[in-house]
Design a protein around this motif. Structure first.
Motif, PDB file in Angstrom:
ATOM      1  N   ALA A  42     102.546  38.301  96.851  1.00 58.57           N
ATOM      2  CA  ALA A  42     103.568  37.253  96.910  1.00 58.57           C
ATOM      3  C   ALA A  42     102.983  35.899  96.546  1.00 58.57           C
ATOM      4  O   ALA A  42     103.629  35.085  95.868  1.00 58.57           O
ATOM      5  N   GLY A  43     101.752  35.644  96.959  1.00 55.76           N
ATOM      6  CA  GLY A  43     101.119  34.365  96.666  1.00 55.76           C
ATOM      7  C   GLY A  43     100.843  34.164  95.198  1.00 55.76           C
ATOM      8  O   GLY A  43     100.743  33.015  94.729  1.00 55.76           O
ATOM      9  N   ARG A  44     100.707  35.243  94.444  1.00 55.48           N
ATOM     10  CA  ARG A  44     100.479  35.136  92.994  1.00 55.48           C
ATOM     11  C   ARG A  44     101.782  35.166  92.202  1.00 55.48           C
ATOM     12  O   ARG A  44     101.762  35.253  90.973  1.00 55.48           O
ATOM     13  N   GLY A  45     102.908  35.100  92.901  1.00 52.44           N
ATOM     14  CA  GLY A  45     104.186  35.105  92.210  1.00 52.44           C
ATOM     15  C   GLY A  45     104.726  36.480  91.917  1.00 52.44           C
ATOM     16  O   GLY A  45     105.734  36.614  91.220  1.00 52.44           O
ATOM     17  N   ASN A  46     104.073  37.521  92.376  1.00 55.81           N
ATOM     18  CA  ASN A  46     104.528  38.903  92.238  1.00 55.81           C
ATOM     19  C   ASN A  46     104.836  39.272  90.791  1.00 55.81           C
ATOM     20  O   ASN A  46     105.964  39.668  90.458  1.00 55.81           O
ATOM     21  N   PRO A  47     103.844  39.186  89.909  1.00 54.36           N
ATOM     22  CA  PRO A  47     104.104  39.467  88.485  1.00 54.36           C
ATOM     23  C   PRO A  47     104.503  40.905  88.188  1.00 54.36           C
ATOM     24  O   PRO A  47     105.144  41.175  87.165  1.00 54.36           O
ATOM     25  N   ASP A  48     104.133  41.841  89.074  1.00 51.21           N
ATOM     26  CA  ASP A  48     104.456  43.247  88.820  1.00 51.21           C
ATOM     27  C   ASP A  48     105.747  43.690  89.497  1.00 51.21           C
ATOM     28  O   ASP A  48     106.100  44.867  89.443  1.00 51.21           O
ATOM     29  N   GLY A  49     106.441  42.778  90.141  1.00 56.19           N
ATOM     30  CA  GLY A  49     107.703  43.118  90.778  1.00 56.19           C
ATOM     31  C   GLY A  49     107.551  44.096  91.924  1.00 56.19           C
ATOM     32  O   GLY A  49     108.406  44.976  92.136  1.00 56.19           O
ATOM     33  N   VAL A  50     106.496  43.957  92.707  1.00 61.11           N
ATOM     34  CA  VAL A  50     106.253  44.856  93.842  1.00 61.11           C
ATOM     35  C   VAL A  50     107.217  44.522  94.971  1.00 61.11           C
ATOM     36  O   VAL A  50     107.313  43.377  95.413  1.00 61.11           O
ATOM     37  N   ALA A  51     107.961  45.528  95.419  1.00 63.89           N
ATOM     38  CA  ALA A  51     108.895  45.321  96.531  1.00 63.89           C
ATOM     39  C   ALA A  51     108.225  45.559  97.872  1.00 63.89           C
ATOM     40  O   ALA A  51     108.507  44.867  98.847  1.00 63.89           O
ATOM     41  N   VAL A  52     107.345  46.551  97.912  1.00 62.94           N
ATOM     42  CA  VAL A  52     106.735  46.925  99.189  1.00 62.94           C
ATOM     43  C   VAL A  52     105.339  47.477  98.940  1.00 62.94           C
ATOM     44  O   VAL A  52     105.088  48.143  97.937  1.00 62.94           O
ATOM     45  N   VAL A  53     104.444  47.175  99.860  1.00 61.64           N
ATOM     46  CA  VAL A  53     103.088  47.714  99.827  1.00 61.64           C
ATOM     47  C   VAL A  53     102.946  48.688 100.991  1.00 61.64           C
ATOM     48  O   VAL A  53     103.309  48.371 102.128  1.00 61.64           O
ATOM     49  N   CYS A  54     102.446  49.876 100.713  1.00 57.09           N
ATOM     50  CA  CYS A  54     102.204  50.883 101.746  1.00 57.09           C
ATOM     51  C   CYS A  54     100.708  51.164 101.836  1.00 57.09           C
ATOM     52  O   CYS A  54     100.012  51.225 100.814  1.00 57.09           O
TER      53      CYS A  54
END
Length: 494
Positions: free
Chosen positions: A122-134
């Motif tokens: 999130a701090g890098r602006g989420n360039p890969d469109g990640v919704a959730v980290v598991c």
């Protein structure tokens, strides 16, 4: 490991749900199952458990899109996702899947990393469109390995996620590596449909230390054999652990459905098991040689053995007694011989500053003089012997002074023998009784040279145990006749 707690203020709850103060007041009255506030562990104002609010939102149609991504109801006939390769993260490589709910990033690590990585994304602006980290939870769930999740929208709120739900969104079984083969290069190389890789389980620090001893010509052949035996045992245990992990996490799930798990790596068992559990006398001789060595590699090896198999070492329990003029320990200290430190002395010190190093010439036990952490007063720090030199002598008395001391009929004094994993004490143990000391005394009354075995110390004579359960003053001496009488006398029932 596990899900960390998070708390939300009233303002943060409003922001998460997209409501104003009146809206929050309204939904508290509209929904009977809305989480109740609790007292803040740090702040005076009331707070809400972040996970409870986040889960409630996911299960409530009006707020589902603001709730935890992987706790929302799955879409009907969800379109299968697709693998999107690996990404290196601040906590190691992860595998990405593009799914109907957005990109899911799965990190094969079980060290509370979900929030760390979601925050970094999130701090890098989420360039890969990640919704959730598991990330792995370190346990087994109903449909596969347990997961902890953190959404990039609210990375500070962790929650448990279902492996089966993630697999359903990904449209395929998900790969899993046993803990000891969770290696970055193996994770980066994985692709869907790839067979399990046969990989060598890497050596841990303890095995490396012992293999270094084996390759060091400063040690004799018996020390090489001792170090090899323990190193092989460590390697066998690690390979067995990886095989067991694969068996547990790759087994069929509950009910008729199997777990959607793909075992991605198996340990190389080409030379498994290595030979270990050699002749005990040879191993003990090898460890004695290392204990008497002054080489730094011997220090490291003895530290490994103390933590792993102390019964192979030539000394018993670590013991501390204050340096006190006139105490029974002063008489013992007069016979100590000052010496240069050996590996046994260095391990005995455990990082404490030693004023001088000694050897007990009758038992060969290492001894050092140091100071107590709490008051700066001098202490004798030593290993109890495993057995006593006896000859034709017998136990004459026992003196209680911070441990159990034995006087003998030929005029000698010794700390009582003890196994490496026990300690000798007396007095009120708040429900626990000093049966270890009673067992040792009972044995020495019959054979002063006997080697105690404390595996069944609770079977010590009840009369001896009762005698030692009394709060004797420091320096109390119990004669042989007193001990024999106590051994024969059943304790009084209350």
């Amino acid at each position: 490991m596990g899900v960390s707690n998070s708390y939300l203020s009233r303002t943060e709850v409003q922001q998460l749900l997209g409501v104003n103060p009146f809206g929050l007041w309204r939904l508290v009255r509209k929904y009977d199952d809305f989480p109740r506030p609790t007292e803040s562990p740090k702040e005076p104002e009331e707070v809400w458990d972040g996970f409870q609010v986040y889960r409630w939102a996911a299960h409530t149609p009006e707020f589902a899109q603001r709730g935890a991504v992987l706790l929302r109801p799955l879409p009907e006939d969800v379109a299968p996702g697709r693998w999107a390769g690996y990404k290196d993260t601040v906590r190691g490589p992860a595998l990405d899947w593009h799914t109907a709910l957005g990109t899911i990033r799965l990190v094969h690590c079980d060290d509370r990393v979900a929030t760390d990585i979601a925050t970094e994304v999130a701090g890098r602006g989420n360039p890969d469109g990640v919704a959730v980290v598991c990330a792995l939870y370190g346990d087994m769930s109903f449909h596969g390995p347990a997961l902890v999740a953190a959404d990039t929208a609210h990375p500070g709120i962790e929650y448990e996620a279902d492996w089966g739900d993630v697999a359903a969104l990904a449209g395929q079984d998900l790969p899993w590596w046993p803990d000891l083969l969770r290696l970055p290069h193996l994770i980066r190389a994985w692709e869907p449909g790839a067979p399990a890789v046969v990989a060598k389980v890497p050596a841990n620090d303890n095995e490396k230390i012992l293999r270094r001893v084996v390759g060091n010509d400063a040690f004799d052949v018996t020390s090489h054999l001792a170090a090899t035996d323990m190193a092989n045992d460590i390697r066998n245990n690690r390979i067995d652990a990886a095989l067991h992990d694969n068996e547990i996490f790759g087994k069929e799930g509950h009910g008729e459905r199997r777990n959607p798990v793909v075992i991605a790596a198996v340990p190389d068992t080409g030379h498994h098991p290595l030979r270990s559990d050699g002749d005990r006398q040879v191993l003990e001789a090898g460890w004695l040689g290392l204990a008497l060595s002054t080489h730094p590699d011997a220090v490291a090896a003895i530290e490994v053995a103390v933590g792993r198999q102390p019964d192979l070492l030539p000394f018993g329990a670590l013991t501390e007694v204050p340096v006190r003029p006139g105490a029974i320990s002063e008489r013992w200290a007069h016979r100590l011989t000052m010496c240069d430190p050996t590996a046994a002395h260095v391990v005995l010190a455990q990082g404490k500053k030693a004023e001088a190093f000694f050897l007990d010439p009758l038992t060969d036990m290492p001894v050092l003089r140091t100071v107590a952490d709490h008051d700066g007063k001098q202490l004798w720090r030593f290993y109890a012997p495993l057995s006593l030199p006896a000859g034709d002598a017998e136990l004459a008395s026992v003196v209680l002074h911070h441990t159990v001391w034995v006087t003998t009929s030929d005029g000698h004094l010794h700390p009582a023998p003890c196994t490496p994993s026990e300690h000798l004490w007396w007095g009120n143990g708040y429900g626990d009784r000093p049966s270890e000391a009673a067992t040792v005394i009972n044995l020495l009354l019959d054979d002063l040279a006997a080697t105690p075995n404390l595996r069944e110390h609770w079977n010590a004579p009840k009369g001896l145990t009762a005698l030692l359960n009394e709060d004797h003053k420091q320096g109390t001496e119990l004669t042989r006749s007193t001990l024999l009488h106590a051994r024969m006398t059943p304790p009084r029932t209350r």
